[in-house]
Design a protein around this motif. Structure first.
Motif, PDB file in Angstrom:
ATOM      1  N   GLU A 185     -63.308  30.620-112.507  1.00 28.33           N
ATOM      2  CA  GLU A 185     -61.971  29.437-112.224  1.00 28.33           C
ATOM      3  C   GLU A 185     -60.865  28.959-113.276  1.00 28.33           C
ATOM      4  OE1 GLU A 185     -59.879  27.267-108.951  1.00 28.33           O
ATOM      5  OE2 GLU A 185     -61.927  26.851-109.222  1.00 28.33           O
TER       6      GLU A 185
ATOM      7  N   GLY B 188     -59.597  31.771-115.360  1.00 32.23           N
ATOM      8  CA  GLY B 188     -58.160  32.361-114.982  1.00 32.23           C
ATOM      9  C   GLY B 188     -58.444  33.754-114.298  1.00 32.23           C
TER      10      GLY B 188
ATOM     11  N   GLU C 241     -57.586  34.598-110.139  1.00 25.55           N
ATOM     12  CA  GLU C 241     -55.958  34.182-110.071  1.00 25.55           C
ATOM     13  C   GLU C 241     -55.593  35.549-111.290  1.00 25.55           C
ATOM     14  OE1 GLU C 241     -51.917  32.015-112.863  1.00 25.55           O
ATOM     15  OE2 GLU C 241     -54.115  30.997-112.770  1.00 25.55           O
TER      16      GLU C 241
ATOM     17  N   ALA D 165     -56.234  37.577-108.048  1.00 24.73           N
ATOM     18  CA  ALA D 165     -55.452  37.803-107.356  1.00 24.73           C
ATOM     19  C   ALA D 165     -54.194  38.336-107.218  1.00 24.73           C
ATOM     20  CB  ALA D 165     -55.382  36.119-106.908  1.00 24.73           C
ATOM     21  N   HIS D 166     -53.765  38.478-108.553  1.00 24.37           N
ATOM     22  CA  HIS D 166     -52.269  38.855-108.860  1.00 24.37           C
ATOM     23  C   HIS D 166     -52.550  40.583-109.116  1.00 24.37           C
ATOM     24  CE1 HIS D 166     -48.342  39.844-110.874  1.00 24.37           C
ATOM     25  NE2 HIS D 166     -49.084  40.081-111.709  1.00 24.37           N
TER      26      HIS D 166
ATOM     27  N   TYR E  86     -58.560  32.221-102.320  1.00 22.16           N
ATOM     28  CA  TYR E  86     -58.279  30.923-102.345  1.00 22.16           C
ATOM     29  C   TYR E  86     -56.588  31.365-102.951  1.00 22.16           C
ATOM     30  CZ  TYR E  86     -55.286  26.449-103.133  1.00 22.16           C
ATOM     31  OH  TYR E  86     -53.991  25.559-103.076  1.00 22.16           O
ATOM     32  N   ASP E  87     -56.587  31.638-104.837  1.00 23.97           N
ATOM     33  CA  ASP E  87     -55.521  32.275-104.988  1.00 23.97           C
ATOM     34  C   ASP E  87     -54.716  33.137-104.705  1.00 23.97           C
ATOM     35  OD1 ASP E  87     -56.774  30.068-107.281  1.00 23.97           O
ATOM     36  OD2 ASP E  87     -57.723  31.743-108.383  1.00 23.97           O
TER      37      ASP E  87
ATOM     38  N   GLU F 275     -52.103  31.392-102.413  1.00 26.40           N
ATOM     39  CA  GLU F 275     -51.204  30.910-103.018  1.00 26.40           C
ATOM     40  C   GLU F 275     -50.625  32.668-103.419  1.00 26.40           C
ATOM     41  OE1 GLU F 275     -50.745  27.502-103.506  1.00 26.40           O
ATOM     42  OE2 GLU F 275     -52.322  27.535-101.953  1.00 26.40           O
ATOM     43  N   ARG F 276     -51.016  32.785-104.309  1.00 25.96           N
ATOM     44  CA  ARG F 276     -49.981  34.654-104.872  1.00 25.96           C
ATOM     45  C   ARG F 276     -49.132  34.619-103.951  1.00 25.96           C
ATOM     46  NH1 ARG F 276     -48.643  35.519-109.869  1.00 25.96           N
ATOM     47  NH2 ARG F 276     -50.380  34.809-110.587  1.00 25.96           N
TER      48      ARG F 276
ATOM     49  N   THR G 261     -45.339  33.501-103.473  1.00 30.30           N
ATOM     50  CA  THR G 261     -44.841  33.490-103.949  1.00 30.30           C
ATOM     51  C   THR G 261     -43.176  33.871-103.424  1.00 30.30           C
ATOM     52  OG1 THR G 261     -45.492  34.677-105.222  1.00 30.30           O
ATOM     53  CG2 THR G 261     -46.286  32.284-105.978  1.00 30.30           C
TER      54      THR G 261
END
Length: 146
Positions: free
Chosen positions: A77, A80, A83, A86-87, A129-130, A133-134, A137
């Motif tokens: 984590e 990254g 993240e 997730a992206h 979770y990420d 959050e992603r 946006t």
């Protein structure tokens, strides 16, 4: 009498764990409440010392394994990795909620296929979770926002 003692120790342990009282500047943590409860069980004779030693011996390796998985997940984590994944999932879904669910489901299934249940949960939770959050946006399609 032992049933009452056991219940009182359980109630005290859960109560301290949930309320997390302060002693001066020190706040009692959940783990401290558990250690206190275990100590009271040993001191009152509810649990024989030999049984406690046996339980520690048997559970040492699983506990070390779970802690190691938690550390590896934390490192991933911090690097990254979640993240980035997730992206990639959000970008591949292109605003389609059904695709997003499908990709999330299959990534969770793949994680579960390669790791034990505990490891899959520890690894997959930060990814999910990420991802949530992603998609909150502006790049996510407005029609899919709740």
């Amino acid at each position: 009498m032992t049933d009452v003692t056991a219940f009182l120790i359980l109630a005290l342990t859960v109560g301290i764990s949930l309320s997390r009282p302060r002693i001066g500047m020190f706040r009692i943590h959940h783990s401290h409440a558990a250690i206190l409860g275990a100590g009271l069980c040993l001191a009152s004779g509810l649990v024989p010392a030999a049984l406690a030693v046996h339980a520690l011996r048997v559970l040492a390796r699983p506990v070390v394994t779970i802690v190691s998985l938690m550390v590896m997940t934390l490192i991933a984590e911090r690097l990254g990795l979640f993240e980035m994944l997730a992206h990639a999932i959000a970008r591949a879904a292109r605003g389609d909620g059904r695709k997003l669910f499908r990709y999330l489901f299959f990534s969770g299934a793949a994680t579960g296929a390669f790791f034990t249940n505990d490891a899959a949960v520890l690894i997959f939770t930060p990814l999910a979770y990420d991802l949530i959050e992603r998609i909150q946006t502006d790049e996510w399609a407005p029609s899919n926002k709740g």
